[in-house]
Design a protein around this motif. Structure first.
Motif, PDB file in Angstrom:
ATOM      1  N   GLY A   1     -35.833  27.517 -10.929  1.00 17.57           N
ATOM      2  CA  GLY A   1     -36.144  28.441 -12.017  1.00 17.57           C
ATOM      3  C   GLY A   1     -35.917  27.906 -13.411  1.00 17.57           C
ATOM      4  O   GLY A   1     -36.097  28.645 -14.382  1.00 17.57           O
ATOM      5  N   VAL A   2     -35.551  26.626 -13.557  1.00 19.39           N
ATOM      6  CA  VAL A   2     -35.302  26.109 -14.910  1.00 19.39           C
ATOM      7  C   VAL A   2     -36.566  26.145 -15.770  1.00 19.39           C
ATOM      8  O   VAL A   2     -36.474  26.130 -17.002  1.00 19.39           O
ATOM      9  N   ASP A   3     -37.716  26.200 -15.126  1.00 20.25           N
ATOM     10  CA  ASP A   3     -38.975  26.273 -15.859  1.00 20.25           C
ATOM     11  C   ASP A   3     -39.520  27.702 -15.937  1.00 20.25           C
ATOM     12  O   ASP A   3     -40.595  27.925 -16.492  1.00 20.25           O
ATOM     13  N   ARG A   4     -38.759  28.669 -15.403  1.00 25.43           N
ATOM     14  CA  ARG A   4     -39.252  30.052 -15.382  1.00 25.43           C
ATOM     15  C   ARG A   4     -38.300  31.057 -16.026  1.00 25.43           C
ATOM     16  O   ARG A   4     -38.743  32.131 -16.450  1.00 25.43           O
ATOM     17  N   VAL A   5     -37.020  30.736 -16.089  1.00 24.53           N
ATOM     18  CA  VAL A   5     -36.023  31.647 -16.655  1.00 24.53           C
ATOM     19  C   VAL A   5     -35.490  31.029 -17.949  1.00 24.53           C
ATOM     20  O   VAL A   5     -34.867  29.969 -17.915  1.00 24.53           O
ATOM     21  N   PRO A   6     -35.724  31.677 -19.095  1.00 23.25           N
ATOM     22  CA  PRO A   6     -35.365  31.053 -20.379  1.00 23.25           C
ATOM     23  C   PRO A   6     -33.900  31.207 -20.764  1.00 23.25           C
ATOM     24  O   PRO A   6     -33.565  31.707 -21.842  1.00 23.25           O
ATOM     25  N   LEU A   7     -33.008  30.763 -19.894  1.00 21.80           N
ATOM     26  CA  LEU A   7     -31.592  30.634 -20.229  1.00 21.80           C
ATOM     27  C   LEU A   7     -31.370  29.301 -20.948  1.00 21.80           C
ATOM     28  O   LEU A   7     -32.017  28.304 -20.614  1.00 21.80           O
ATOM     29  N   GLY A   8     -30.444  29.276 -21.882  1.00 26.92           N
ATOM     30  CA  GLY A   8     -30.182  28.042 -22.606  1.00 26.92           C
ATOM     31  C   GLY A   8     -29.794  26.902 -21.677  1.00 26.92           C
ATOM     32  O   GLY A   8     -30.278  25.762 -21.828  1.00 26.92           O
ATOM     33  N   TYR A   9     -28.916  27.172 -20.720  1.00 27.47           N
ATOM     34  CA  TYR A   9     -28.484  26.121 -19.793  1.00 27.47           C
ATOM     35  C   TYR A   9     -29.643  25.632 -18.937  1.00 27.47           C
ATOM     36  O   TYR A   9     -29.764  24.437 -18.651  1.00 27.47           O
ATOM     37  N   TYR A  10     -30.519  26.568 -18.536  1.00 25.72           N
ATOM     38  CA  TYR A  10     -31.686  26.178 -17.747  1.00 25.72           C
ATOM     39  C   TYR A  10     -32.625  25.299 -18.564  1.00 25.72           C
ATOM     40  O   TYR A  10     -33.210  24.333 -18.051  1.00 25.72           O
ATOM     41  N   ARG A  11     -32.802  25.621 -19.830  1.00 26.56           N
ATOM     42  CA  ARG A  11     -33.655  24.786 -20.682  1.00 26.56           C
ATOM     43  C   ARG A  11     -33.109  23.360 -20.759  1.00 26.56           C
ATOM     44  O   ARG A  11     -33.870  22.393 -20.756  1.00 26.56           O
ATOM     45  N   THR A  12     -31.778  23.255 -20.829  1.00 28.01           N
ATOM     46  CA  THR A  12     -31.168  21.927 -20.871  1.00 28.01           C
ATOM     47  C   THR A  12     -31.413  21.170 -19.575  1.00 28.01           C
ATOM     48  O   THR A  12     -31.744  19.969 -19.587  1.00 28.01           O
ATOM     49  N   LYS A  13     -31.249  21.845 -18.439  1.00 23.80           N
ATOM     50  CA  LYS A  13     -31.507  21.186 -17.150  1.00 23.80           C
ATOM     51  C   LYS A  13     -32.962  20.715 -17.060  1.00 23.80           C
ATOM     52  O   LYS A  13     -33.239  19.617 -16.552  1.00 23.80           O
ATOM     53  N   LEU A  14     -33.888  21.528 -17.533  1.00 24.12           N
ATOM     54  CA  LEU A  14     -35.298  21.141 -17.522  1.00 24.12           C
ATOM     55  C   LEU A  14     -35.535  19.943 -18.427  1.00 24.12           C
ATOM     56  O   LEU A  14     -36.297  19.019 -18.073  1.00 24.12           O
ATOM     57  N   ALA A  15     -34.885  19.924 -19.584  1.00 20.34           N
ATOM     58  CA  ALA A  15     -35.023  18.787 -20.494  1.00 20.34           C
ATOM     59  C   ALA A  15     -34.504  17.508 -19.846  1.00 20.34           C
ATOM     60  O   ALA A  15     -35.111  16.431 -19.994  1.00 20.34           O
ATOM     61  N   VAL A  16     -33.392  17.603 -19.103  1.00 19.29           N
ATOM     62  CA  VAL A  16     -32.864  16.433 -18.406  1.00 19.29           C
ATOM     63  C   VAL A  16     -33.842  15.977 -17.322  1.00 19.29           C
ATOM     64  O   VAL A  16     -34.077  14.775 -17.150  1.00 19.29           O
ATOM     65  N   GLU A  17     -34.428  16.924 -16.600  1.00 14.60           N
ATOM     66  CA  GLU A  17     -35.450  16.557 -15.606  1.00 14.60           C
ATOM     67  C   GLU A  17     -36.546  15.719 -16.261  1.00 14.60           C
ATOM     68  O   GLU A  17     -36.971  14.685 -15.719  1.00 14.60           O
ATOM     69  N   ARG A  18     -37.022  16.172 -17.394  1.00 13.34           N
ATOM     70  CA  ARG A  18     -38.125  15.467 -18.060  1.00 13.34           C
ATOM     71  C   ARG A  18     -37.702  14.086 -18.545  1.00 13.34           C
ATOM     72  O   ARG A  18     -38.486  13.132 -18.486  1.00 13.34           O
ATOM     73  N   LEU A  19     -36.460  13.960 -19.033  1.00 11.81           N
ATOM     74  CA  LEU A  19     -35.960  12.643 -19.424  1.00 11.81           C
ATOM     75  C   LEU A  19     -35.962  11.683 -18.237  1.00 11.81           C
ATOM     76  O   LEU A  19     -36.335  10.515 -18.364  1.00 11.81           O
ATOM     77  N   ILE A  20     -35.559  12.189 -17.087  1.00  9.77           N
ATOM     78  CA  ILE A  20     -35.505  11.358 -15.880  1.00  9.77           C
ATOM     79  C   ILE A  20     -36.914  10.981 -15.428  1.00  9.77           C
ATOM     80  O   ILE A  20     -37.184   9.824 -15.078  1.00  9.77           O
ATOM     81  N   GLU A  21     -37.817  11.944 -15.457  1.00 12.01           N
ATOM     82  CA  GLU A  21     -39.200  11.674 -15.045  1.00 12.01           C
ATOM     83  C   GLU A  21     -39.859  10.624 -15.931  1.00 12.01           C
ATOM     84  O   GLU A  21     -40.702   9.839 -15.466  1.00 12.01           O
ATOM     85  N   GLU A  22     -39.492  10.603 -17.208  1.00  5.33           N
ATOM     86  CA  GLU A  22     -40.099   9.676 -18.168  1.00  5.33           C
ATOM     87  C   GLU A  22     -39.271   8.411 -18.379  1.00  5.33           C
ATOM     88  O   GLU A  22     -39.579   7.592 -19.253  1.00  5.33           O
ATOM     89  N   SER A  23     -38.250   8.216 -17.551  1.00  7.60           N
ATOM     90  CA  SER A  23     -37.285   7.132 -17.769  1.00  7.60           C
ATOM     91  C   SER A  23     -37.806   5.744 -17.408  1.00  7.60           C
ATOM     92  O   SER A  23     -37.262   4.743 -17.850  1.00  7.60           O
ATOM     93  N   GLY A  24     -38.839   5.706 -16.569  1.00  7.97           N
ATOM     94  CA  GLY A  24     -39.287   4.418 -16.055  1.00  7.97           C
ATOM     95  C   GLY A  24     -38.522   3.968 -14.825  1.00  7.97           C
ATOM     96  O   GLY A  24     -38.858   2.947 -14.209  1.00  7.97           O
ATOM     97  N   LEU A  25     -37.495   4.734 -14.436  1.00  7.05           N
ATOM     98  CA  LEU A  25     -36.738   4.458 -13.207  1.00  7.05           C
ATOM     99  C   LEU A  25     -37.388   5.166 -12.032  1.00  7.05           C
ATOM    100  O   LEU A  25     -38.106   6.156 -12.199  1.00  7.05           O
ATOM    101  N   GLY A  26     -37.119   4.684 -10.831  1.00  2.56           N
ATOM    102  CA  GLY A  26     -37.461   5.469  -9.657  1.00  2.56           C
ATOM    103  C   GLY A  26     -36.575   6.708  -9.636  1.00  2.56           C
ATOM    104  O   GLY A  26     -35.371   6.603  -9.898  1.00  2.56           O
ATOM    105  N   TRP A  27     -37.142   7.881  -9.350  1.00  2.00           N
ATOM    106  CA  TRP A  27     -36.355   9.099  -9.485  1.00  2.00           C
ATOM    107  C   TRP A  27     -36.660  10.113  -8.380  1.00  2.00           C
ATOM    108  O   TRP A  27     -37.728  10.104  -7.768  1.00  2.00           O
TER     109      TRP A  27
END
Length: 246
Positions: free
Chosen positions: A95-121
């Motif tokens: 639900g980090v992409d569906r429930v607009p809690l501040g902590y959830y937004r942060t978790k979603l932002a971390v997901e995106r950083l990992i996806e764009e990191s160039g590392l295997g994830w």
């Protein structure tokens, strides 16, 4: 033998992951702010983080904090790149992409950083742990009446089962975003509260209170639930019996 570093390796989830990976024959490093020899604050990074990651094949990122998670993730990703880490596995929340809690937004932002990191994830999202639900109920039970958000349900999952899945993913190849993992039952909060009261032997009236805001509406709509992925087996009552009566 694979060398795996687990951030937050002394926490609720991380300690189970560490035990499982070691039992499977991996060389495991535990990174947390107070755990030697890898006592590192990810929000600060630096040479100590680089030293902790030297020679590591896989990172399991379990560490999380109400503040500074994005900065910690950037530092971890940068150090992982420098160390040539091949796989970064991350635990997130349904639900980090569906429930607009501040902590959830942060978790979603971390997901995106990992996806764009160039590392295997690999990213695994789960519903709330039994432990968190218990903490919430204990908090609202401190007053004579348990006030609970009206119309909100939850789908708590056993942390040990999440650890098994996360350790399995960490031991394999990068898999991207894997299917969500939910607990065995979607339960209303009054139902969960009454289970807690019954097992703990306490008595409190339970009152539903309507709230306001986008996050509340998102939870009322079930944005944090995964009823189609109810793969957990441990029930909330089984958890309570172990935790409160042992």
């Amino acid at each position: 033998m694979t060398t795996i570093l687990v951030t937050g390796g002394t926490g609720t989830l991380g300690r189970h992951v560490v035990e499982l990976l070691r039992a499977d024959g991996h060389a495991v490093r535990v990174l947390s702010r107070h755990s030697e020899p890898y006592a590192v604050d990810l929000r600060e990074g630096g040479a100590e983080l680089d030293a902790a990651l030297a020679g590591v094949d896989t990172v399991v990122h379990c560490a999380s904090s109400p503040r500074g998670d994005e900065k910690a993730a950037r530092n971890l990703i940068g150090a992982a790149r420098r160390a040539g880490v091949g796989h970064l596995a991350y635990i997130s929340i349904v639900g980090v992409d569906r429930v607009p809690l501040g902590y959830y937004r942060t978790k979603l932002a971390v997901e995106r950083l990992i996806e764009e990191s160039g590392l295997g994830w690999t990213v695994l999202r789960t519903t709330q742990f039994h432990d968190l639900v218990l903490s919430l109920l204990q908090a609202v039970a401190k007053v004579p009446v348990m006030l609970l958000p009206a119309g909100v349900s939850d789908q708590p999952v056993e942390v040990a089962e999440v650890a098994v899945r996360l350790a399995e993913l960490a031991s394999g190849a990068p898999a991207g975003r894997v299917p969500d993992m939910g607990g065995p039952e979607v339960r209303t909060f009054p139902d969960l509260a009454r289970a807690y009261l019954r097992v703990s032997g306490r008595r409190r009236p339970v009152v539903n209170v309507p709230l306001a805001g986008k996050a509340y509406r998102g939870m009322r709509a079930g944005g944090h639930l995964a009823p189609g992925n109810a793969v957990g087996t441990g029930t909330f009552e089984e958890f309570l019996e172990r935790r409160l009566t042992s």
